[in-house]
Design a protein around this motif. Structure first.
Motif, PDB file in Angstrom:
ATOM      1  N   MET A  24       5.852  -4.770 -10.715  1.00 27.26           N
ATOM      2  CA  MET A  24       4.677  -3.982 -11.089  1.00 27.26           C
ATOM      3  C   MET A  24       4.181  -3.638  -9.559  1.00 27.26           C
ATOM      4  SD  MET A  24       2.985  -1.819 -12.653  1.00 27.26           S
ATOM      5  CE  MET A  24       3.370  -2.004 -14.350  1.00 27.26           C
ATOM      6  N   TRP A  25       3.860  -4.686  -8.718  1.00 25.82           N
ATOM      7  CA  TRP A  25       3.478  -4.866  -7.441  1.00 25.82           C
ATOM      8  C   TRP A  25       4.224  -3.755  -6.644  1.00 25.82           C
ATOM      9  CZ3 TRP A  25       5.657  -6.213  -2.673  1.00 25.82           C
ATOM     10  CH2 TRP A  25       4.800  -6.233  -1.798  1.00 25.82           C
ATOM     11  N   PHE A  27       6.021  -1.377  -7.623  1.00 23.92           N
ATOM     12  CA  PHE A  27       5.835  -0.121  -8.076  1.00 23.92           C
ATOM     13  C   PHE A  27       4.530   0.725  -7.509  1.00 23.92           C
ATOM     14  CE2 PHE A  27       3.655   2.850 -11.464  1.00 23.92           C
ATOM     15  CZ  PHE A  27       4.680   3.785 -11.561  1.00 23.92           C
ATOM     16  N   GLN A  28       3.616   0.041  -7.506  1.00 30.80           N
ATOM     17  CA  GLN A  28       2.153   0.291  -7.053  1.00 30.80           C
ATOM     18  C   GLN A  28       2.160   0.715  -5.480  1.00 30.80           C
ATOM     19  OE1 GLN A  28      -0.528   1.321  -8.930  1.00 30.80           O
ATOM     20  NE2 GLN A  28       0.446   0.813 -10.872  1.00 30.80           N
ATOM     21  N   LEU A  31       4.105   3.606  -5.022  1.00 31.78           N
ATOM     22  CA  LEU A  31       2.832   4.992  -5.354  1.00 31.78           C
ATOM     23  C   LEU A  31       2.202   5.171  -4.289  1.00 31.78           C
ATOM     24  CD1 LEU A  31       2.258   4.645  -9.265  1.00 31.78           C
ATOM     25  CD2 LEU A  31       3.635   6.287  -8.207  1.00 31.78           C
ATOM     26  N   ARG A  32       1.497   4.227  -3.734  1.00 34.16           N
ATOM     27  CA  ARG A  32       0.566   4.432  -2.502  1.00 34.16           C
ATOM     28  C   ARG A  32       1.299   4.897  -1.393  1.00 34.16           C
ATOM     29  NH1 ARG A  32      -1.343  -0.489  -4.383  1.00 34.16           N
ATOM     30  NH2 ARG A  32      -0.088  -1.859  -3.037  1.00 34.16           N
ATOM     31  N   GLN A  43       7.346   9.703  -9.775  1.00 35.46           N
ATOM     32  CA  GLN A  43       7.128   8.113 -10.186  1.00 35.46           C
ATOM     33  C   GLN A  43       8.608   7.603  -9.944  1.00 35.46           C
ATOM     34  OE1 GLN A  43       4.778   6.914 -11.999  1.00 35.46           O
ATOM     35  NE2 GLN A  43       3.495   8.855 -11.387  1.00 35.46           N
TER      36      GLN A  43
END
Length: 112
Positions: A24-25, A27-28, A31-32, A43
């Protein structure tokens, strides 16, 4: 579900949760990075975690030039295979833990 099997299950489930937290880290963070490049309609999917092909263990500076970054399967498997094996290991401990717990409950009911 106390007992050895339950503690082993808790350990594996905790490690699996840490893997998902890392995913998840990543992924975020991705995204940034994409947002900073002006890409907002994409995505990122299937990012590597700790293990598997292109995972942290295979690519981290601290593991480079060591046997850790060359472990077959652990650093070469596709992400979907890594997740499959996480689940197999969890089930390997869940079934005996549940069986042991059920036997203790059954024994307590017979005595009572």
């Amino acid at each position: 579900m106390r007992g050895w099997w339950g503690w082993l299950l808790l350990s594996v489930a905790t490690l699996h949760t840490l893997e998902h937290t890392y995913l998840m880290w990543r992924f975020q963070a991705t995204l940034r990075e994409l947002g900073a490049l002006g890409i907002t309609d994409f995505q990122p999917q299937g990012l590597p975690g700790f293990f598997g092909r292109d995972g942290w263990l295979a690519t981290a500076d601290i593991t480079q030039n060591s046997f850790l970054c060359r472990l077959p399967g652990i650093t070469t498997a596709p992400r979907i295979d890594v997740h499959f094996w996480w689940n197999i290991i969890e089930m390997t401990f869940l079934l005996p833990a549940a069986n042991s717990f059920a036997q203790r409950v059954r024994a307590a009911r017979i005595v009572a």
